[in-house]
Design a protein around this motif. Structure first.
Motif, mmCIF file in Angstrom:
data_model
loop_
_atom_site.group_PDB
_atom_site.id
_atom_site.type_symbol
_atom_site.label_atom_id
_atom_site.label_comp_id
_atom_site.label_asym_id
_atom_site.label_seq_id
_atom_site.Cartn_x
_atom_site.Cartn_y
_atom_site.Cartn_z
ATOM 1 N N LEU A 103 0.818 -1.209 0.000
ATOM 2 C CA LEU A 103 0.000 0.000 0.000
ATOM 3 C C LEU A 103 0.856 1.265 0.000
ATOM 4 C CD1 LEU A 103 -2.797 1.240 0.018
ATOM 5 C CD2 LEU A 103 -2.820 1.003 2.505
ATOM 6 N N GLU A 104 1.930 1.264 0.755
ATOM 7 C CA GLU A 104 2.810 2.441 0.793
ATOM 8 C C GLU A 104 3.449 2.704 -0.571
ATOM 9 O OE1 GLU A 104 3.042 4.757 3.128
ATOM 10 O OE2 GLU A 104 1.463 3.588 4.085
ATOM 11 N N GLU A 105 3.811 1.651 -1.264
ATOM 12 C CA GLU A 105 4.385 1.807 -2.606
ATOM 13 C C GLU A 105 3.352 2.426 -3.550
ATOM 14 O OE1 GLU A 105 6.165 -0.983 -6.172
ATOM 15 O OE2 GLU A 105 6.237 -1.734 -4.111
ATOM 16 N N TRP A 106 2.098 1.999 -3.459
ATOM 17 C CA TRP A 106 1.036 2.572 -4.267
ATOM 18 C C TRP A 106 0.869 4.046 -3.953
ATOM 19 C CZ3 TRP A 106 -1.694 1.005 -8.358
ATOM 20 C CH2 TRP A 106 -1.665 -0.350 -8.695
ATOM 21 N N ARG A 107 0.904 4.394 -2.687
ATOM 22 C CA ARG A 107 0.741 5.792 -2.289
ATOM 23 C C ARG A 107 1.877 6.648 -2.835
ATOM 24 N NH1 ARG A 107 -1.221 4.420 3.755
ATOM 25 N NH2 ARG A 107 -3.439 4.267 3.283
ATOM 26 N N GLU A 108 3.100 6.139 -2.792
ATOM 27 C CA GLU A 108 4.253 6.891 -3.308
ATOM 28 C C GLU A 108 4.064 7.180 -4.795
ATOM 29 O OE1 GLU A 108 7.961 4.938 -2.471
ATOM 30 O OE2 GLU A 108 7.438 4.717 -0.355
ATOM 31 N N HIS A 109 3.656 6.180 -5.564
ATOM 32 C CA HIS A 109 3.478 6.364 -6.997
ATOM 33 C C HIS A 109 2.289 7.286 -7.291
ATOM 34 C CE1 HIS A 109 6.656 3.763 -8.349
ATOM 35 N NE2 HIS A 109 6.244 2.838 -7.497
ATOM 36 N N ALA A 110 1.258 7.205 -6.489
ATOM 37 C CA ALA A 110 0.084 8.081 -6.691
ATOM 38 C C ALA A 110 0.483 9.538 -6.440
ATOM 39 C CB ALA A 110 -1.048 7.667 -5.754
ATOM 40 N N ALA A 111 1.336 9.768 -5.462
ATOM 41 C CA ALA A 111 1.782 11.117 -5.150
ATOM 42 C C ALA A 111 2.642 11.693 -6.277
ATOM 43 C CB ALA A 111 2.548 11.134 -3.827
ATOM 44 N N GLU A 112 3.417 10.826 -6.932
ATOM 45 C CA GLU A 112 4.272 11.269 -8.033
ATOM 46 C C GLU A 112 3.441 11.763 -9.223
ATOM 47 O OE1 GLU A 112 6.798 8.018 -9.060
ATOM 48 O OE2 GLU A 112 7.817 8.034 -7.130
ATOM 49 N N GLY A 113 2.276 11.156 -9.436
ATOM 50 C CA GLY A 113 1.451 11.490 -10.588
ATOM 51 C C GLY A 113 0.665 12.779 -10.407
ATOM 52 N N GLU A 114 0.633 13.346 -9.201
ATOM 53 C CA GLU A 114 -0.156 14.554 -8.966
ATOM 54 C C GLU A 114 0.563 15.790 -9.418
ATOM 55 O OE1 GLU A 114 -1.268 14.575 -4.848
ATOM 56 O OE2 GLU A 114 -2.480 12.792 -5.092
#
Length: 114
Positions: A103-114
């Motif tokens: 889940l943390e890895e998903w959050r990191e990648h989601a933050a990069e796309g913003e």
């Protein structure tokens, strides 16, 4: 605690050793779908702590897997329970094959796309 033969036949050794309280409740109510039970009866029948059964039942109800009236609880609609079980099995198979999602890895990648 004994299990029904259908559960025994359809489950792997890993499944029988690692059932969550929620899974035990759903299996119990599905096996006994001709009756409704109080929380303490369910806890006693599946051998889980009575102080945790309320939370388990509420979460299952939120997912439409169980239903209740007054003090009694019963299994939810068969199709909903079956679909949830199939989805759960598919996710387990994918986790086993490819590893669990982080889940943390998903959050990191989601933050990069913003």
């Amino acid at each position: 605690m004994p299990i029904d033969i259908e559960t025994f036949d359809e489950s792997s050794s890993d499944e029988l050793n690692t059932l969550t309280n929620a899974e035990m409740v759903v299996r119990f109510l599905a096996t006994n779908d001709d009756k409704a039970y109080t929380p303490s009866e369910i806890a006693e029948r599946i051998d889980i702590k009575k102080n945790s059964i309320g939370t388990v039942l509420s979460r299952l109800e939120d997912r439409n897997l169980v239903r209740h009236k007054g003090d009694y609880w019963a299994i939810g609609e068969r199709e909903t329970v079956r679909d949830a079980y199939r989805t759960h099995r598919i996710m387990e198979a994918l986790d086993e094959r490819y590893g669990e999602e982080d889940l943390e890895e998903w959050r990191e990648h989601a933050a990069e796309g913003e």
